[in-house]
Design a protein around this motif. Structure first.
Motif, PDB file in Angstrom:
ATOM      1  N   GLY A 135       0.792  -1.227   0.000  1.00  0.00           N
ATOM      2  CA  GLY A 135       0.000   0.000   0.000  1.00  0.00           C
ATOM      3  C   GLY A 135       0.823   1.275   0.000  1.00  0.00           C
ATOM      4  N   LEU A 136       2.054   1.212  -0.490  1.00  0.00           N
ATOM      5  CA  LEU A 136       2.895   2.402  -0.532  1.00  0.00           C
ATOM      6  C   LEU A 136       2.392   3.377  -1.597  1.00  0.00           C
ATOM      7  N   SER A 137       2.625   4.653  -1.373  1.00  0.00           N
ATOM      8  CA  SER A 137       2.284   5.653  -2.382  1.00  0.00           C
ATOM      9  C   SER A 137       3.245   5.525  -3.555  1.00  0.00           C
ATOM     10  N   ARG A 138       2.941   6.198  -4.641  1.00  0.00           N
ATOM     11  CA  ARG A 138       3.800   6.141  -5.827  1.00  0.00           C
ATOM     12  C   ARG A 138       5.218   6.613  -5.492  1.00  0.00           C
ATOM     13  N   ARG A 139       5.316   7.690  -4.722  1.00  0.00           N
ATOM     14  CA  ARG A 139       6.639   8.220  -4.361  1.00  0.00           C
ATOM     15  C   ARG A 139       7.380   7.267  -3.427  1.00  0.00           C
ATOM     16  N   GLU A 140       6.654   6.726  -2.430  1.00  0.00           N
ATOM     17  CA  GLU A 140       7.280   5.797  -1.503  1.00  0.00           C
ATOM     18  C   GLU A 140       7.777   4.543  -2.224  1.00  0.00           C
ATOM     19  N   ALA A 141       6.951   4.059  -3.151  1.00  0.00           N
ATOM     20  CA  ALA A 141       7.341   2.865  -3.903  1.00  0.00           C
ATOM     21  C   ALA A 141       8.565   3.144  -4.774  1.00  0.00           C
ATOM     22  N   ARG A 142       8.607   4.346  -5.356  1.00  0.00           N
ATOM     23  CA  ARG A 142       9.751   4.701  -6.183  1.00  0.00           C
ATOM     24  C   ARG A 142      11.030   4.753  -5.354  1.00  0.00           C
ATOM     25  N   ASP A 143      10.966   5.395  -4.194  1.00  0.00           N
ATOM     26  CA  ASP A 143      12.148   5.506  -3.340  1.00  0.00           C
ATOM     27  C   ASP A 143      12.627   4.131  -2.881  1.00  0.00           C
ATOM     28  N   ARG A 144      11.675   3.288  -2.504  1.00  0.00           N
ATOM     29  CA  ARG A 144      12.041   1.942  -2.053  1.00  0.00           C
ATOM     30  C   ARG A 144      12.608   1.121  -3.209  1.00  0.00           C
ATOM     31  N   THR A 145      12.056   1.302  -4.405  1.00  0.00           N
ATOM     32  CA  THR A 145      12.550   0.570  -5.570  1.00  0.00           C
ATOM     33  C   THR A 145      13.985   0.960  -5.896  1.00  0.00           C
ATOM     34  N   VAL A 146      14.263   2.233  -5.875  1.00  0.00           N
ATOM     35  CA  VAL A 146      15.637   2.695  -6.134  1.00  0.00           C
ATOM     36  C   VAL A 146      16.582   2.107  -5.091  1.00  0.00           C
ATOM     37  N   GLU A 147      16.120   2.052  -3.853  1.00  0.00           N
ATOM     38  CA  GLU A 147      16.933   1.452  -2.790  1.00  0.00           C
ATOM     39  C   GLU A 147      17.195  -0.028  -3.074  1.00  0.00           C
ATOM     40  N   LEU A 148      16.161  -0.746  -3.538  1.00  0.00           N
ATOM     41  CA  LEU A 148      16.329  -2.159  -3.890  1.00  0.00           C
ATOM     42  C   LEU A 148      17.297  -2.337  -5.054  1.00  0.00           C
ATOM     43  N   MET A 149      17.204  -1.459  -6.045  1.00  0.00           N
ATOM     44  CA  MET A 149      18.092  -1.542  -7.200  1.00  0.00           C
ATOM     45  C   MET A 149      19.548  -1.319  -6.783  1.00  0.00           C
ATOM     46  N   ARG A 150      19.739  -0.425  -5.851  1.00  0.00           N
ATOM     47  CA  ARG A 150      21.092  -0.226  -5.321  1.00  0.00           C
ATOM     48  C   ARG A 150      21.548  -1.445  -4.522  1.00  0.00           C
ATOM     49  N   GLN A 151      20.605  -2.036  -3.795  1.00  0.00           N
ATOM     50  CA  GLN A 151      20.941  -3.193  -2.969  1.00  0.00           C
ATOM     51  C   GLN A 151      21.437  -4.359  -3.815  1.00  0.00           C
ATOM     52  N   VAL A 152      20.871  -4.522  -5.019  1.00  0.00           N
ATOM     53  CA  VAL A 152      21.305  -5.611  -5.891  1.00  0.00           C
ATOM     54  C   VAL A 152      22.415  -5.171  -6.848  1.00  0.00           C
ATOM     55  N   ARG A 153      23.024  -4.042  -6.522  1.00  0.00           N
ATOM     56  CA  ARG A 153      24.216  -3.549  -7.221  1.00  0.00           C
ATOM     57  C   ARG A 153      23.949  -3.137  -8.670  1.00  0.00           C
ATOM     58  N   ILE A 154      22.779  -2.562  -8.929  1.00  0.00           N
ATOM     59  CA  ILE A 154      22.510  -1.972 -10.244  1.00  0.00           C
ATOM     60  C   ILE A 154      23.065  -0.553 -10.220  1.00  0.00           C
ATOM     61  N   PRO A 155      24.045  -0.243 -11.058  1.00  0.00           N
ATOM     62  CA  PRO A 155      24.639   1.105 -11.023  1.00  0.00           C
ATOM     63  C   PRO A 155      23.674   2.156 -11.561  1.00  0.00           C
ATOM     64  N   ASP A 156      23.856   3.403 -11.113  1.00  0.00           N
ATOM     65  CA  ASP A 156      23.022   4.521 -11.573  1.00  0.00           C
ATOM     66  C   ASP A 156      21.539   4.199 -11.437  1.00  0.00           C
ATOM     67  N   ALA A 157      21.156   3.755 -10.255  1.00  0.00           N
ATOM     68  CA  ALA A 157      19.792   3.275 -10.046  1.00  0.00           C
ATOM     69  C   ALA A 157      18.731   4.319 -10.373  1.00  0.00           C
ATOM     70  N   GLU A 158      19.001   5.572 -10.072  1.00  0.00           N
ATOM     71  CA  GLU A 158      18.030   6.637 -10.355  1.00  0.00           C
ATOM     72  C   GLU A 158      17.707   6.706 -11.842  1.00  0.00           C
ATOM     73  N   GLN A 159      18.744   6.614 -12.678  1.00  0.00           N
ATOM     74  CA  GLN A 159      18.550   6.673 -14.121  1.00  0.00           C
ATOM     75  C   GLN A 159      17.969   5.350 -14.648  1.00  0.00           C
TER      76      GLN A 159
END
Length: 344
Positions: A135-159
């Protein structure tokens, strides 16, 4: 509690995920065709269990049963149990089962291309679960997703968040799929052939990533593979499957040094090794038995160079031939001791 949880032994709820005497069959013209024939194994928190065997041995089907994604029908679960934290998943109604899926047990599928929708951006695909399940908001889900992408070592996660799957390499796609599986912080992660179709360098990176993620979170990890290198690299224990059942299980070191089943020994003999002289690799002759074909005795006896009369008379059960080292072989102790000579 044994490493294999063999038939007939009392079960406890001490293990994080436990498969016990799991049986699956398919309907056939001449009656039910058994596919999984009493599969038993467990994994604990912070532990890696490798499930090893040839294609068709039942590795992935066991995972599908655990996740509740096996098509029933045509398949039918005819016996056994799957317990997560002592809770039998097979008896749960679908809504409750759906809650466990992802939260309790997550899964990384082997084909990252088919796991990702090619017309949707990668970031929102990873974040969809966070919005629908948490039930996360769109912004919360985006922030958490970027964090997950960094956690799995995806470089430049924001982009990378806004890129499409075709912008990702095979290794990066697999990392994205791992991020999807980790989104709900599962207790257990099942990785089904996670390095398939990746080059050797990327395979090592993915395995090291899974190992690091496990150490960070303390989750249990089940690695389904046919790659002995992957098993040796990160697994604590291994369960070897043949013809729909576990035929050997134990600590990786013991099984690699002193296999207790001729099938495991044959697989190990076929692996290239630096300490062996150059030449042709040993090959395992024959094919696995045809499913549904009535047969008594050990299913491996037709391919086994050590088969004796007892192997034709009755099917072996899992026995503890050394401490924590189980095999379904009438000759298991002798295989470990390497005192048998192959005969025709």
């Amino acid at each position: 509690m044994s490493a294999a949880t063999p038939k007939g032994r009392a079960m406890t709820s001490e293990h994080l995920l436990e498969v016990h005497d799991l049986q699956v069959e398919f309907g056939g013209d001449d009656g039910p065709v058994p596919v999984l024939r009493g599969v038993s194994w467990h994994v604990d928190r912070g532990e890696t269990l490798a499930i090893l065997g040839e294609s068709g041995s039942g590795k992935s089907m066991t995972a599908q049963v655990i996740m509740g994604i096996l098509d029933t029908p045509p398949a039918r679960i005819s016996g056994g149990s799957v317990r997560w934290n002592g809770r039998d998943l097979l008896g749960l109604p679908e809504p409750a089962r759906r809650e466990v899926r992802g939260r309790g047990v997550g899964m990384v599928f082997q084909d990252s291309l088919s796991a990702l929708n090619p017309v949707l951006r990668v970031g929102p695909q990873i974040g969809e679960t966070l919005r629908t399940r948490l039930g996360l908001s769109r912004r919360e889900a985006r922030d958490r997703t970027v964090e997950l992408m960094r956690q799995v070592r995806i470089p430049d996660a924001e982009q990378r968040y806004r890129q499409y799957p075709h912008h990702f390499s095979g290794g990066m796609r697999q990392r994205a799929v791992i991020a999807m599986a980790l989104a709900l912080s599962p207790d257990v992660l099942i990785a089904d052939e996670p390095t398939t179709a990746l080059d050797a360098t990327v395979q090592v990176q993915i395995l090291r990533l899974l190992q690091a993620l496990q150490e960070e979170s303390g989750m249990g990890l089940v690695l389904i593979t046919h790659d002995f290198g992957a098993v040796a690299s990160i697994a604590d224990r291994v369960a070897v499957m043949y013809a729909g059942r576990v035929v050997e299980t134990g600590v990786v070191r013991d099984i690699f040094r002193r296999p207790a089943h001729p099938y495991t020994k044959a697989l190990l003999d076929a692996v290239p090794r630096a300490d062996r002289r150059a030449g042709r690799l040993a090959a395992l002759p024959g094919q696995p038995p045809v499913l549904g074909k009535e047969s008594t005795g050990c299913p491996f006896r037709f391919r086994c160079p050590l088969a004796e009369a007892v192997c034709e008379e009755r099917e072996p059960v899992l026995k503890e031939h050394a401490q924590g080292h189980w095999s379904a072989c009438h000759l298991g102790k002798d295989v470990i001791a390497d005192v048998l000579t192959a005969h025709s």
